[in-house]
Design a protein around this motif. Structure first.
Motif, PDB file in Angstrom:
ATOM      1  N   ILE A  54       0.837  -1.205   0.000  1.00  0.00           N
ATOM      2  CA  ILE A  54       0.000   0.000   0.000  1.00  0.00           C
ATOM      3  C   ILE A  54       0.874   1.258   0.000  1.00  0.00           C
ATOM      4  CG2 ILE A  54      -1.680   1.320   1.340  1.00  0.00           C
ATOM      5  CD1 ILE A  54      -2.734  -1.438   2.343  1.00  0.00           C
ATOM      6  N   GLU A  55       1.921   1.245   0.803  1.00  0.00           N
ATOM      7  CA  GLU A  55       2.820   2.398   0.891  1.00  0.00           C
ATOM      8  C   GLU A  55       3.473   2.685  -0.464  1.00  0.00           C
ATOM      9  OE1 GLU A  55       5.912   3.854   4.245  1.00  0.00           O
ATOM     10  OE2 GLU A  55       6.264   1.839   3.452  1.00  0.00           O
ATOM     11  N   THR A  56       3.934   1.636  -1.137  1.00  0.00           N
ATOM     12  CA  THR A  56       4.592   1.834  -2.431  1.00  0.00           C
ATOM     13  C   THR A  56       3.590   2.261  -3.499  1.00  0.00           C
ATOM     14  OG1 THR A  56       6.146   0.080  -1.804  1.00  0.00           O
ATOM     15  CG2 THR A  56       6.197   0.803  -4.086  1.00  0.00           C
ATOM     16  N   ALA A  57       2.355   1.730  -3.426  1.00  0.00           N
ATOM     17  CA  ALA A  57       1.321   2.145  -4.368  1.00  0.00           C
ATOM     18  C   ALA A  57       1.008   3.631  -4.215  1.00  0.00           C
ATOM     19  CB  ALA A  57       0.063   1.311  -4.166  1.00  0.00           C
ATOM     20  N   LEU A  58       0.949   4.111  -2.983  1.00  0.00           N
ATOM     21  CA  LEU A  58       0.716   5.538  -2.749  1.00  0.00           C
ATOM     22  C   LEU A  58       1.857   6.368  -3.319  1.00  0.00           C
ATOM     23  CD1 LEU A  58      -0.607   5.435   0.937  1.00  0.00           C
ATOM     24  CD2 LEU A  58      -1.915   6.075  -1.090  1.00  0.00           C
ATOM     25  N   THR A  59       3.084   5.902  -3.135  1.00  0.00           N
ATOM     26  CA  THR A  59       4.242   6.606  -3.686  1.00  0.00           C
ATOM     27  C   THR A  59       4.179   6.648  -5.207  1.00  0.00           C
ATOM     28  OG1 THR A  59       5.621   5.959  -1.806  1.00  0.00           O
ATOM     29  CG2 THR A  59       6.767   6.614  -3.829  1.00  0.00           C
ATOM     30  N   ALA A  60       3.798   5.519  -5.812  1.00  0.00           N
ATOM     31  CA  ALA A  60       3.690   5.455  -7.277  1.00  0.00           C
ATOM     32  C   ALA A  60       2.665   6.461  -7.787  1.00  0.00           C
ATOM     33  CB  ALA A  60       3.317   4.044  -7.711  1.00  0.00           C
ATOM     34  N   ALA A  61       1.526   6.558  -7.095  1.00  0.00           N
ATOM     35  CA  ALA A  61       0.494   7.508  -7.510  1.00  0.00           C
ATOM     36  C   ALA A  61       0.958   8.945  -7.332  1.00  0.00           C
ATOM     37  CB  ALA A  61      -0.781   7.256  -6.713  1.00  0.00           C
TER      38      ALA A  61
ATOM     39  N   LEU B 132      -3.674   9.636   0.884  1.00  0.00           N
ATOM     40  CA  LEU B 132      -4.855   9.120   0.194  1.00  0.00           C
ATOM     41  C   LEU B 132      -5.728  10.248  -0.342  1.00  0.00           C
ATOM     42  CD1 LEU B 132      -6.250   6.089   2.234  1.00  0.00           C
ATOM     43  CD2 LEU B 132      -5.680   6.132  -0.203  1.00  0.00           C
ATOM     44  N   SER B 133      -5.887  11.282   0.439  1.00  0.00           N
ATOM     45  CA  SER B 133      -6.732  12.398  -0.006  1.00  0.00           C
ATOM     46  C   SER B 133      -6.181  13.052  -1.263  1.00  0.00           C
ATOM     47  CB  SER B 133      -6.869  13.431   1.119  1.00  0.00           C
ATOM     48  OG  SER B 133      -5.658  14.146   1.312  1.00  0.00           O
ATOM     49  N   MET B 134      -4.868  12.976  -1.447  1.00  0.00           N
ATOM     50  CA  MET B 134      -4.247  13.596  -2.626  1.00  0.00           C
ATOM     51  C   MET B 134      -4.161  12.661  -3.821  1.00  0.00           C
ATOM     52  SD  MET B 134      -1.184  15.925  -0.994  1.00  0.00           S
ATOM     53  CE  MET B 134      -0.310  14.530  -0.285  1.00  0.00           C
ATOM     54  N   THR B 135      -4.181  11.332  -3.592  1.00  0.00           N
ATOM     55  CA  THR B 135      -3.927  10.400  -4.698  1.00  0.00           C
ATOM     56  C   THR B 135      -5.138   9.556  -5.107  1.00  0.00           C
ATOM     57  OG1 THR B 135      -3.130   8.728  -3.120  1.00  0.00           O
ATOM     58  CG2 THR B 135      -1.481  10.183  -4.114  1.00  0.00           C
ATOM     59  N   LEU B 136      -6.081   9.339  -4.193  1.00  0.00           N
ATOM     60  CA  LEU B 136      -7.208   8.469  -4.527  1.00  0.00           C
ATOM     61  C   LEU B 136      -8.140   9.163  -5.520  1.00  0.00           C
ATOM     62  CD1 LEU B 136      -8.497   5.701  -3.864  1.00  0.00           C
ATOM     63  CD2 LEU B 136      -9.857   6.871  -2.116  1.00  0.00           C
ATOM     64  N   LYS B 137      -8.394   8.506  -6.645  1.00  0.00           N
ATOM     65  CA  LYS B 137      -9.281   9.056  -7.672  1.00  0.00           C
ATOM     66  C   LYS B 137     -10.704   8.535  -7.529  1.00  0.00           C
ATOM     67  CE  LYS B 137      -8.173  11.000 -11.019  1.00  0.00           C
ATOM     68  NZ  LYS B 137      -8.148  12.447 -11.374  1.00  0.00           N
ATOM     69  N   ALA B 138     -10.827   7.225  -7.302  1.00  0.00           N
ATOM     70  CA  ALA B 138     -12.164   6.639  -7.268  1.00  0.00           C
ATOM     71  C   ALA B 138     -12.096   5.251  -6.645  1.00  0.00           C
ATOM     72  CB  ALA B 138     -12.752   6.552  -8.677  1.00  0.00           C
ATOM     73  N   VAL B 139     -13.242   4.805  -6.119  1.00  0.00           N
ATOM     74  CA  VAL B 139     -13.395   3.446  -5.611  1.00  0.00           C
ATOM     75  C   VAL B 139     -14.673   2.869  -6.201  1.00  0.00           C
ATOM     76  CG1 VAL B 139     -13.638   1.943  -3.598  1.00  0.00           C
ATOM     77  CG2 VAL B 139     -12.235   4.021  -3.444  1.00  0.00           C
ATOM     78  N   VAL B 140     -14.580   1.640  -6.691  1.00  0.00           N
ATOM     79  CA  VAL B 140     -15.752   0.899  -7.154  1.00  0.00           C
ATOM     80  C   VAL B 140     -15.927  -0.300  -6.233  1.00  0.00           C
ATOM     81  CG1 VAL B 140     -16.824  -0.378  -9.050  1.00  0.00           C
ATOM     82  CG2 VAL B 140     -15.323   1.572  -9.545  1.00  0.00           C
ATOM     83  N   SER B 141     -17.104  -0.427  -5.628  1.00  0.00           N
ATOM     84  CA  SER B 141     -17.426  -1.582  -4.790  1.00  0.00           C
ATOM     85  C   SER B 141     -18.525  -2.355  -5.490  1.00  0.00           C
ATOM     86  CB  SER B 141     -17.889  -1.127  -3.404  1.00  0.00           C
ATOM     87  OG  SER B 141     -18.250  -2.240  -2.613  1.00  0.00           O
TER      88      SER B 141
ATOM     89  N   ALA C  38     -14.941  17.528  -1.281  1.00  0.00           N
ATOM     90  CA  ALA C  38     -15.609  17.232  -0.009  1.00  0.00           C
ATOM     91  C   ALA C  38     -15.136  15.888   0.550  1.00  0.00           C
ATOM     92  CB  ALA C  38     -17.126  17.219  -0.215  1.00  0.00           C
ATOM     93  N   ILE C  39     -15.011  14.897  -0.321  1.00  0.00           N
ATOM     94  CA  ILE C  39     -14.562  13.578   0.139  1.00  0.00           C
ATOM     95  C   ILE C  39     -13.085  13.624   0.521  1.00  0.00           C
ATOM     96  CG2 ILE C  39     -14.146  11.185  -0.590  1.00  0.00           C
ATOM     97  CD1 ILE C  39     -16.785  11.323  -2.088  1.00  0.00           C
ATOM     98  N   LYS C  40     -12.290  14.381  -0.230  1.00  0.00           N
ATOM     99  CA  LYS C  40     -10.883  14.551   0.141  1.00  0.00           C
ATOM    100  C   LYS C  40     -10.772  15.065   1.580  1.00  0.00           C
ATOM    101  CE  LYS C  40      -9.018  15.705  -4.471  1.00  0.00           C
ATOM    102  NZ  LYS C  40      -7.887  14.783  -4.580  1.00  0.00           N
ATOM    103  N   ASN C  41     -11.600  16.044   1.905  1.00  0.00           N
ATOM    104  CA  ASN C  41     -11.556  16.634   3.241  1.00  0.00           C
ATOM    105  C   ASN C  41     -11.981  15.618   4.304  1.00  0.00           C
ATOM    106  OD1 ASN C  41     -11.229  19.059   4.939  1.00  0.00           O
ATOM    107  ND2 ASN C  41     -13.439  18.847   5.283  1.00  0.00           N
ATOM    108  N   LEU C  42     -13.006  14.806   4.013  1.00  0.00           N
ATOM    109  CA  LEU C  42     -13.456  13.788   4.962  1.00  0.00           C
ATOM    110  C   LEU C  42     -12.383  12.726   5.174  1.00  0.00           C
ATOM    111  CD1 LEU C  42     -17.160  13.323   3.806  1.00  0.00           C
ATOM    112  CD2 LEU C  42     -16.361  14.486   5.875  1.00  0.00           C
ATOM    113  N   ILE C  43     -11.655  12.378   4.114  1.00  0.00           N
ATOM    114  CA  ILE C  43     -10.567  11.407   4.243  1.00  0.00           C
ATOM    115  C   ILE C  43      -9.466  11.975   5.140  1.00  0.00           C
ATOM    116  CG2 ILE C  43      -8.717  10.197   3.010  1.00  0.00           C
ATOM    117  CD1 ILE C  43     -10.623  10.019   0.599  1.00  0.00           C
ATOM    118  N   ARG C  44      -9.074  13.227   4.900  1.00  0.00           N
ATOM    119  CA  ARG C  44      -8.014  13.862   5.698  1.00  0.00           C
ATOM    120  C   ARG C  44      -8.390  13.901   7.168  1.00  0.00           C
ATOM    121  NH1 ARG C  44      -7.481  17.480   1.296  1.00  0.00           N
ATOM    122  NH2 ARG C  44      -8.952  18.907   2.283  1.00  0.00           N
TER     123      ARG C  44
END
Length: 350
Positions: free
Chosen positions: A212-219, A257-266, A289-295
């Protein structure tokens, strides 16, 4: 006893998604989500051992030592399968997932329009596809990656355990790396991928801190990363990613996560009226708004935000289920069983 090849051919003709092989019971096929006996022949331990040897070849010595074997095989009818061979009560057992003979087109899967129209155009960030085992996560990701393959001149690197769908490079250069054969682990493979000039990275499972850490770095460094998780909803995915880390690092991870996450599909696969299954998908498009909630660690409030951001393409699971009931694709009973809020769903679809 039929060969493994014959068993798979029979299963494919019946529209089977999975095959279960174990001593003391018949071969069982999963059709439309339910298990049915393939016949009335009870398998002996010797027969399951023989099928295990057929599946594993030279790797069967691992089974004899009590080590599970994950592999993928393309059978004579062209059906590619993912196999897990293991022991239970000392006997050889097998779980086989039948894959589509070719990577399905993204539009044919029934994903929400934002997934098929916008996701393949993302240039960087993380996109997560989540759901329970057997919910079609790998198929959705394969279709997304293949859409990119046919529309963009990029370098795609995948990390899979095992390789399921085999891509035919079109506009993209594609390297498919299998855990245990081409690289030691998801974490090590992902660290190496960053030195292989990728544009798009597919991570079969984001299941440990290092990956997960490396994936965040890649993004963060300008790559587009696709990954999977086993969670029940899009907001749950945030907590799953963050909770992997020690408490003193969780604020930093939420910020990343707030800076790199684009979308989630469940997603879930629900029984259709008249047979077969249909995709029901929750989509969370990450807006300010979701970025702020994640932070701020306020993930319980994200579900409410999803309901008010439909113009971005977001949709809650329960709204997706309601739409399938209205179109008479699924029954109200199945929608209630699959809903996040069954009581509210019962009021809505009765």
């Amino acid at each position: 006893m039929p060969s493994l090849d014959t068993i798979v051919c029979t299963a494919a003709n019946m529209g089977t998604s999975d095959i279960l092989i174990a001593a003391g019971v018949p071969i069982r096929f999963r059709v439309d989500g339910s298990l049915v006996d393939a016949n009335d022949q009870i398998l002996t331990p010797e027969e399951t051992e023989a099928l295990g040897r057929e599946a594993c070849g030279d790797e069967y010595e691992k089974i004899e030592r009590g080590i599970e074997v994950d592999t993928a095989i393309t059978f004579s009818n062209g059906v590619r399968c993912r196999l897990n061979v293991y022991r239970s009560m000392g006997n050889c057992c097998m779980a086989i997932r039948l894959l589509a003979s070719k990577i399905p087109d993204l539009d044919a899967l029934g994903v929400p329009p934002v997934v098929s129209h916008d996701f393949p155009n993302y240039q960087r960030g993380i996109v997560i596809v989540t759901g329970e085992t057997g919910s079609g996560k790998s198929t959705t990701l394969a279709a997304l990656v293949d859409r990119i393959n046919h529309t963009r001149p990029d370098h795609i690197v995948t990390l899979e355990d095992p390789v399921e769908y085999v891509y035919q490079p079109d506009r993209c250069s594609i390297d498919q790396r299998e855990i245990g054969r081409d690289t030691a682990s998801f974490a090590e493979g992902l660290r190496a991928v960053l030195r292989q000039d990728p544009d798009v990275i597919l991570v079969g499972e984001m299941r440990d801190l290092s990956t997960i850490e490396t994936a965040l770095t890649a993004a963060e460094t300008g790559h587009l990363v696709f990954g999977t998780l086993h969670t029940q909803s899009a907001p749950d995915s945030i907590d799953r990613l963050v909770d992997v880390f020690p408490e003193e690092r969780q604020h930093q991870i939420r910020l990343q996560l707030s800076m790199t996450l684009k979308a989630v599909v469940s997603q879930q696969l629900i029984k259709k009226r008249g047979g077969g299954r249909v995709l029901a998908a929750e989509v969370m498009i990450v807006n300010p708004a979701i970025k702020n909630l994640i932070r701020e660690g306020k993930t319980p409030q994200i579900a409410n935000t999803l309901a008010t951001t439909a113009e971005l393409g977001s949709i809650t699971m329960d709204r997706a289920l309601q739409a399938l009931v209205r179109s008479r694709t699924i029954t109200a009973a199945d929608a209630i069983a699959a809903a996040h809020d069954p009581e509210q769903m019962r009021k809505t679809v009765r």
